[in-house]
Design a protein around this motif. Structure first.
Motif, PDB file in Angstrom:
ATOM      1  N   LYS A 185       0.831  -1.206   0.000  1.00 13.43           N
ATOM      2  CA  LYS A 185       0.000   0.000   0.000  1.00 13.43           C
ATOM      3  C   LYS A 185       0.867   1.258   0.000  1.00 13.43           C
ATOM      4  CE  LYS A 185      -3.969  -1.927   2.455  1.00 13.43           C
ATOM      5  NZ  LYS A 185      -4.748  -1.887   3.705  1.00 13.43           N
ATOM      6  N   GLN A 186       1.937   1.232   0.787  1.00  9.44           N
ATOM      7  CA  GLN A 186       2.833   2.388   0.843  1.00  9.44           C
ATOM      8  C   GLN A 186       3.517   2.617  -0.501  1.00  9.44           C
ATOM      9  OE1 GLN A 186       5.506   1.636   4.092  1.00  9.44           O
ATOM     10  NE2 GLN A 186       3.931   1.907   5.647  1.00  9.44           N
ATOM     11  N   ARG A 187       3.948   1.554  -1.151  1.00 10.04           N
ATOM     12  CA  ARG A 187       4.608   1.689  -2.460  1.00 10.04           C
ATOM     13  C   ARG A 187       3.634   2.234  -3.507  1.00 10.04           C
ATOM     14  NH1 ARG A 187       7.511  -3.334  -4.603  1.00 10.04           N
ATOM     15  NH2 ARG A 187       8.143  -1.783  -6.115  1.00 10.04           N
ATOM     16  N   TYR A 188       2.384   1.775  -3.433  1.00 13.46           N
ATOM     17  CA  TYR A 188       1.374   2.265  -4.379  1.00 13.46           C
ATOM     18  C   TYR A 188       1.072   3.749  -4.117  1.00 13.46           C
ATOM     19  CZ  TYR A 188      -3.028   2.672  -6.916  1.00 13.46           C
ATOM     20  OH  TYR A 188      -4.029   3.073  -7.771  1.00 13.46           O
ATOM     21  N   ALA A 189       0.994   4.116  -2.842  1.00 16.95           N
ATOM     22  CA  ALA A 189       0.712   5.509  -2.488  1.00 16.95           C
ATOM     23  C   ALA A 189       1.847   6.429  -2.924  1.00 16.95           C
ATOM     24  CB  ALA A 189       0.498   5.630  -0.979  1.00 16.95           C
ATOM     25  N   LYS A 190       3.080   5.948  -2.889  1.00 14.36           N
ATOM     26  CA  LYS A 190       4.221   6.758  -3.321  1.00 14.36           C
ATOM     27  C   LYS A 190       4.350   6.829  -4.836  1.00 14.36           C
ATOM     28  CE  LYS A 190       7.134   5.729   0.675  1.00 14.36           C
ATOM     29  NZ  LYS A 190       8.377   5.058   1.110  1.00 14.36           N
ATOM     30  N   GLY A 191       3.610   5.975  -5.527  1.00 11.84           N
ATOM     31  CA  GLY A 191       3.681   5.970  -6.984  1.00 11.84           C
ATOM     32  C   GLY A 191       4.794   5.090  -7.531  1.00 11.84           C
ATOM     33  N   GLU A 192       5.336   4.213  -6.723  1.00  9.17           N
ATOM     34  CA  GLU A 192       6.417   3.343  -7.165  1.00  9.17           C
ATOM     35  C   GLU A 192       5.912   2.214  -8.060  1.00  9.17           C
ATOM     36  OE1 GLU A 192       8.402   1.937  -3.678  1.00  9.17           O
ATOM     37  OE2 GLU A 192       9.156   3.910  -3.137  1.00  9.17           O
ATOM     38  N   ILE A 193       4.639   1.834  -7.887  1.00 10.20           N
ATOM     39  CA  ILE A 193       4.060   0.770  -8.714  1.00 10.20           C
ATOM     40  C   ILE A 193       2.734   1.243  -9.284  1.00 10.20           C
ATOM     41  CG2 ILE A 193       5.195  -1.128  -7.490  1.00 10.20           C
ATOM     42  CD1 ILE A 193       2.645  -1.545  -5.898  1.00 10.20           C
ATOM     43  N   SER A 194       2.335   0.640 -10.391  1.00 11.33           N
ATOM     44  CA  SER A 194       1.080   1.027 -11.046  1.00 11.33           C
ATOM     45  C   SER A 194      -0.095   0.310 -10.381  1.00 11.33           C
ATOM     46  CB  SER A 194       1.135   0.667 -12.523  1.00 11.33           C
ATOM     47  OG  SER A 194       1.157  -0.742 -12.679  1.00 11.33           O
ATOM     48  N   SER A 195      -1.294   0.705 -10.793  1.00 12.44           N
ATOM     49  CA  SER A 195      -2.501   0.110 -10.247  1.00 12.44           C
ATOM     50  C   SER A 195      -2.576  -1.380 -10.579  1.00 12.44           C
ATOM     51  CB  SER A 195      -3.726   0.839 -10.799  1.00 12.44           C
ATOM     52  OG  SER A 195      -4.908   0.242 -10.334  1.00 12.44           O
ATOM     53  N   GLU A 196      -2.193  -1.740 -11.802  1.00  9.04           N
ATOM     54  CA  GLU A 196      -2.235  -3.146 -12.205  1.00  9.04           C
ATOM     55  C   GLU A 196      -1.264  -3.981 -11.378  1.00  9.04           C
ATOM     56  OE1 GLU A 196      -1.574  -0.660 -14.562  1.00  9.04           O
ATOM     57  OE2 GLU A 196      -3.668  -0.470 -15.157  1.00  9.04           O
ATOM     58  N   GLU A 197      -0.056  -3.440 -11.181  1.00 10.18           N
ATOM     59  CA  GLU A 197       0.931  -4.159 -10.363  1.00 10.18           C
ATOM     60  C   GLU A 197       0.434  -4.314  -8.924  1.00 10.18           C
ATOM     61  OE1 GLU A 197       5.321  -3.113 -12.021  1.00 10.18           O
ATOM     62  OE2 GLU A 197       4.152  -1.412 -11.238  1.00 10.18           O
ATOM     63  N   TYR A 198      -0.178  -3.268  -8.417  1.00 15.42           N
ATOM     64  CA  TYR A 198      -0.693  -3.304  -7.056  1.00 15.42           C
ATOM     65  C   TYR A 198      -1.751  -4.400  -6.913  1.00 15.42           C
ATOM     66  CZ  TYR A 198      -3.393  -1.952  -2.938  1.00 15.42           C
ATOM     67  OH  TYR A 198      -4.055  -1.972  -1.755  1.00 15.42           O
ATOM     68  N   GLN A 199      -2.720  -4.422  -7.845  1.00 15.93           N
ATOM     69  CA  GLN A 199      -3.795  -5.420  -7.784  1.00 15.93           C
ATOM     70  C   GLN A 199      -3.236  -6.838  -7.897  1.00 15.93           C
ATOM     71  OE1 GLN A 199      -6.878  -4.803  -6.971  1.00 15.93           O
ATOM     72  NE2 GLN A 199      -6.597  -2.582  -6.963  1.00 15.93           N
ATOM     73  N   ARG A 200      -2.295  -7.047  -8.811  1.00 18.04           N
ATOM     74  CA  ARG A 200      -1.710  -8.380  -9.019  1.00 18.04           C
ATOM     75  C   ARG A 200      -0.955  -8.839  -7.775  1.00 18.04           C
ATOM     76  NH1 ARG A 200       3.218  -9.786 -10.220  1.00 18.04           N
ATOM     77  NH2 ARG A 200       3.834  -7.715 -10.889  1.00 18.04           N
ATOM     78  N   MET A 201      -0.133  -7.955  -7.223  1.00 19.84           N
ATOM     79  CA  MET A 201       0.656  -8.322  -6.058  1.00 19.84           C
ATOM     80  C   MET A 201      -0.234  -8.552  -4.827  1.00 19.84           C
ATOM     81  SD  MET A 201       3.933  -5.839  -6.250  1.00 19.84           S
ATOM     82  CE  MET A 201       5.000  -5.777  -7.656  1.00 19.84           C
ATOM     83  N   ARG A 202      -1.284  -7.775  -4.695  1.00 26.81           N
ATOM     84  CA  ARG A 202      -2.173  -7.930  -3.543  1.00 26.81           C
ATOM     85  C   ARG A 202      -2.895  -9.265  -3.605  1.00 26.81           C
ATOM     86  NH1 ARG A 202      -5.876  -3.529  -0.572  1.00 26.81           N
ATOM     87  NH2 ARG A 202      -6.681  -4.973   0.972  1.00 26.81           N
ATOM     88  N   LYS A 203      -3.316  -9.676  -4.810  1.00 27.13           N
ATOM     89  CA  LYS A 203      -3.961 -10.989  -4.954  1.00 27.13           C
ATOM     90  C   LYS A 203      -3.006 -12.114  -4.594  1.00 27.13           C
ATOM     91  CE  LYS A 203      -7.352  -9.688  -8.397  1.00 27.13           C
ATOM     92  NZ  LYS A 203      -7.785  -9.828  -9.797  1.00 27.13           N
ATOM     93  N   GLU A 204      -1.731 -11.956  -4.996  1.00 31.28           N
ATOM     94  CA  GLU A 204      -0.739 -12.989  -4.682  1.00 31.28           C
ATOM     95  C   GLU A 204      -0.479 -13.074  -3.172  1.00 31.28           C
ATOM     96  OE1 GLU A 204       2.813 -12.166  -6.851  1.00 31.28           O
ATOM     97  OE2 GLU A 204       1.857 -12.438  -8.799  1.00 31.28           O
ATOM     98  N   LEU A 205      -0.489 -11.952  -2.500  1.00 36.37           N
ATOM     99  CA  LEU A 205      -0.200 -11.932  -1.061  1.00 36.37           C
ATOM    100  C   LEU A 205      -1.361 -12.434  -0.209  1.00 36.37           C
ATOM    101  CD1 LEU A 205       1.705  -8.553  -0.781  1.00 36.37           C
ATOM    102  CD2 LEU A 205       2.658 -10.836  -0.541  1.00 36.37           C
ATOM    103  N   GLU A 206      -2.573 -12.215  -0.670  1.00 31.85           N
ATOM    104  CA  GLU A 206      -3.741 -12.607   0.131  1.00 31.85           C
ATOM    105  C   GLU A 206      -4.160 -14.036  -0.102  1.00 31.85           C
ATOM    106  OE1 GLU A 206      -6.679  -9.636  -0.681  1.00 31.85           O
ATOM    107  OE2 GLU A 206      -5.718  -8.201   0.639  1.00 31.85           O
ATOM    108  N   PHE A 207      -3.553 -14.735  -1.021  1.00 28.39           N
ATOM    109  CA  PHE A 207      -3.855 -16.136  -1.350  1.00 28.39           C
ATOM    110  C   PHE A 207      -5.306 -16.294  -1.654  1.00 28.39           C
ATOM    111  CE2 PHE A 207       0.299 -17.418  -0.640  1.00 28.39           C
ATOM    112  CZ  PHE A 207       0.773 -16.965   0.572  1.00 28.39           C
TER     113      PHE A 207
END
Length: 81
Positions: free
Chosen positions: A59-81
């Motif tokens: 969430k912090q990386r997304y808020a800083k603009g380090e990753i895009s929305s698509e990357e954020y959604q993909r990574m969050r799905k992977e982390l939440e199993f």
């Protein structure tokens, strides 16, 4: 006739002034120690910090603009199993 050194020792007013400075310094040290202990007890002191979980870092990386929305959604799905 007075015998001995009296209240302030052999240094007269200088001895009394030096004694007052020592007393004030000691009192300030006790007050600072009490404040430090109060903070340590009620704020947890220097205890082990709560680890930040991976989703929070994401969430912090997304808020800083380090990753895009698509990357954020993909990574969050992977982390939440």
């Amino acid at each position: 006739m007075m015998m001995g050194y009296g209240f302030s020792g052999p240094f007269g007013w200088l001895g009394m002034g030096f004694g007052m400075i020592i007393q004030l310094a000691f009192t300030a040290l006790i007050i600072m120690a009490a404040i430090w202990m109060f903070k340590a007890v009620f704020r947890g002191g220097h205890s082990v910090e709560r680890p930040i979980d991976a989703v929070e870092i994401l969430k912090q990386r997304y808020a800083k603009g380090e990753i895009s929305s698509e990357e954020y959604q993909r990574m969050r799905k992977e982390l939440e199993f």
